[in-house]
Structures are given as C-alpha cells and as structure tokens.
Write a protein that holds these residues in place. Sequence first.
Motif, PDB file in Angstrom:
ATOM      1  N   ARG A  66      19.673  15.962  -7.165  1.00 27.47           N
ATOM      2  CA  ARG A  66      19.171  16.006  -5.792  1.00 27.47           C
ATOM      3  C   ARG A  66      19.254  14.620  -5.188  1.00 27.47           C
ATOM      4  N   PRO A  67      19.387  14.559  -3.858  1.00 28.96           N
ATOM      5  CA  PRO A  67      19.363  13.233  -3.226  1.00 28.96           C
ATOM      6  C   PRO A  67      18.043  12.542  -3.529  1.00 28.96           C
ATOM      7  N   GLY A  68      18.077  11.259  -3.731  1.00 27.58           N
ATOM      8  CA  GLY A  68      16.851  10.535  -4.007  1.00 27.58           C
ATOM      9  C   GLY A  68      17.121   9.110  -4.411  1.00 27.58           C
ATOM     10  N   GLY A  69      16.072   8.343  -4.563  1.00 30.87           N
ATOM     11  CA  GLY A  69      16.197   6.957  -4.953  1.00 30.87           C
ATOM     12  C   GLY A  69      16.625   6.086  -3.795  1.00 30.87           C
ATOM     13  N   ALA A  70      16.194   4.873  -3.834  1.00 27.81           N
ATOM     14  CA  ALA A  70      16.523   3.931  -2.779  1.00 27.81           C
ATOM     15  C   ALA A  70      17.573   2.952  -3.280  1.00 27.81           C
ATOM     16  N   PRO A  71      18.638   2.739  -2.477  1.00 28.22           N
ATOM     17  CA  PRO A  71      19.601   1.716  -2.888  1.00 28.22           C
ATOM     18  C   PRO A  71      18.887   0.364  -2.971  1.00 28.22           C
ATOM     19  N   VAL A  72      19.277  -0.467  -3.897  1.00 23.74           N
ATOM     20  CA  VAL A  72      18.600  -1.741  -4.084  1.00 23.74           C
ATOM     21  C   VAL A  72      19.603  -2.884  -4.164  1.00 23.74           C
ATOM     22  N   ASN A  73      19.135  -4.063  -3.762  1.00 26.99           N
ATOM     23  CA  ASN A  73      19.850  -5.296  -4.083  1.00 26.99           C
ATOM     24  C   ASN A  73      19.359  -5.665  -5.465  1.00 26.99           C
ATOM     25  N   LEU A  74      20.199  -5.500  -6.438  1.00 23.22           N
ATOM     26  CA  LEU A  74      19.798  -5.664  -7.831  1.00 23.22           C
ATOM     27  C   LEU A  74      19.434  -7.116  -8.131  1.00 23.22           C
ATOM     28  N   PRO A  75      18.209  -7.357  -8.597  1.00 22.25           N
ATOM     29  CA  PRO A  75      17.813  -8.722  -8.948  1.00 22.25           C
ATOM     30  C   PRO A  75      18.724  -9.291 -10.050  1.00 22.25           C
ATOM     31  N   ALA A  76      18.913 -10.590 -10.025  1.00 22.07           N
ATOM     32  CA  ALA A  76      19.773 -11.246 -11.017  1.00 22.07           C
ATOM     33  C   ALA A  76      19.299 -10.962 -12.440  1.00 22.07           C
ATOM     34  N   ALA A  77      17.998 -10.909 -12.643  1.00 22.15           N
ATOM     35  CA  ALA A  77      17.461 -10.654 -13.985  1.00 22.15           C
ATOM     36  C   ALA A  77      17.879  -9.273 -14.490  1.00 22.15           C
ATOM     37  N   VAL A  78      17.911  -8.291 -13.598  1.00 20.91           N
ATOM     38  CA  VAL A  78      18.327  -6.939 -13.984  1.00 20.91           C
ATOM     39  C   VAL A  78      19.829  -6.925 -14.258  1.00 20.91           C
ATOM     40  N   GLN A  79      20.589  -7.618 -13.429  1.00 21.53           N
ATOM     41  CA  GLN A  79      22.038  -7.710 -13.662  1.00 21.53           C
ATOM     42  C   GLN A  79      22.317  -8.308 -15.036  1.00 21.53           C
ATOM     43  N   ASP A  80      21.550  -9.325 -15.407  1.00 20.92           N
ATOM     44  CA  ASP A  80      21.727  -9.970 -16.703  1.00 20.92           C
ATOM     45  C   ASP A  80      21.372  -9.041 -17.860  1.00 20.92           C
ATOM     46  N   LEU A  81      20.386  -8.160 -17.656  1.00 10.29           N
ATOM     47  CA  LEU A  81      19.968  -7.220 -18.697  1.00 10.29           C
ATOM     48  C   LEU A  81      20.944  -6.068 -18.897  1.00 10.29           C
ATOM     49  N   ALA A  82      21.615  -5.678 -17.823  1.00  8.38           N
ATOM     50  CA  ALA A  82      22.468  -4.487 -17.851  1.00  8.38           C
ATOM     51  C   ALA A  82      23.623  -4.642 -18.831  1.00  8.38           C
ATOM     52  N   GLY A  83      23.836  -3.588 -19.598  1.00  7.47           N
ATOM     53  CA  GLY A  83      24.949  -3.573 -20.533  1.00  7.47           C
ATOM     54  C   GLY A  83      26.271  -3.411 -19.807  1.00  7.47           C
ATOM     55  N   PRO A  84      27.371  -3.510 -20.525  1.00  4.69           N
ATOM     56  CA  PRO A  84      28.706  -3.418 -19.924  1.00  4.69           C
ATOM     57  C   PRO A  84      29.041  -1.994 -19.471  1.00  4.69           C
ATOM     58  N   ASN A  85      30.078  -1.905 -18.648  1.00  2.00           N
ATOM     59  CA  ASN A  85      30.662  -0.618 -18.214  1.00  2.00           C
ATOM     60  C   ASN A  85      29.709   0.260 -17.415  1.00  2.00           C
ATOM     61  N   GLN A  86      28.851  -0.365 -16.605  1.00  2.00           N
ATOM     62  CA  GLN A  86      27.970   0.356 -15.693  1.00  2.00           C
ATOM     63  C   GLN A  86      28.238  -0.196 -14.299  1.00  2.00           C
ATOM     64  N   ASP A  87      28.373   0.682 -13.310  1.00  2.00           N
ATOM     65  CA  ASP A  87      28.703   0.261 -11.949  1.00  2.00           C
ATOM     66  C   ASP A  87      27.451  -0.237 -11.239  1.00  2.00           C
ATOM     67  N   LEU A  88      27.248  -1.536 -11.241  1.00  2.00           N
ATOM     68  CA  LEU A  88      26.043  -2.121 -10.660  1.00  2.00           C
ATOM     69  C   LEU A  88      26.031  -2.031  -9.140  1.00  2.00           C
ATOM     70  N   SER A  89      27.175  -1.741  -8.525  1.00  2.00           N
ATOM     71  CA  SER A  89      27.216  -1.624  -7.066  1.00  2.00           C
ATOM     72  C   SER A  89      26.610  -0.319  -6.568  1.00  2.00           C
ATOM     73  N   THR A  90      26.327   0.612  -7.479  1.00  2.00           N
ATOM     74  CA  THR A  90      25.791   1.917  -7.085  1.00  2.00           C
ATOM     75  C   THR A  90      24.356   2.135  -7.551  1.00  2.00           C
ATOM     76  N   VAL A  91      23.694   1.092  -8.019  1.00  2.00           N
ATOM     77  CA  VAL A  91      22.351   1.220  -8.601  1.00  2.00           C
ATOM     78  C   VAL A  91      21.328   1.605  -7.541  1.00  2.00           C
ATOM     79  N   ARG A  92      20.426   2.499  -7.932  1.00  2.00           N
ATOM     80  CA  ARG A  92      19.291   2.926  -7.112  1.00  2.00           C
ATOM     81  C   ARG A  92      18.036   2.848  -7.959  1.00  2.00           C
ATOM     82  N   LEU A  93      16.916   2.600  -7.295  1.00  2.00           N
ATOM     83  CA  LEU A  93      15.620   2.636  -7.959  1.00  2.00           C
ATOM     84  C   LEU A  93      15.034   4.015  -7.702  1.00  2.00           C
TER      85      LEU A  93
END
Length: 71
Positions: free
Chosen positions: A6-33
Amino acid sequence: MDASGRPGGAPVNLPAAVQDLAGPNQDLSTVRLMDDGCYWYRHQGPVEATMLPLRTAAGNPICTSATAEAS
C-alpha cells in the motif's frame, strides 16, 4: 508503498549516519521512513518493484532510535 504494497511512508533525506550503516546493493535514493519507524527502500526486481527493509551489512534492519527504544 509500505511493506504490504500500500502507499505509505515519507520520502526522506537519508542522514549520513544511516547511509554509512546501510549495506551494499540497496537503492538509497528510494528510501522512505515507514510507520514502523524503520527505513525501507524500493528494490526493482526483474518483474516488479518491492519495498524492502533497509539493512546493515550484517543484515540488521535500520530503524529510528525511537523505535529501537520501544523494542
């Protein structure tokens, strides 16, 4: 979309700390909270797009601190 498609979640400007935590091969440009307090990203498969939880390299979901404190 949320985890159920279902539609939901808010698009976010991903904090640098979260970007650093994220594993490889995930599209960080599409992240929603999402409503569950965790970050999700849009995975484009060969047939369809699916929202998946954003995970660390170790496979742990990445959630906000408020969610972690509630657990």
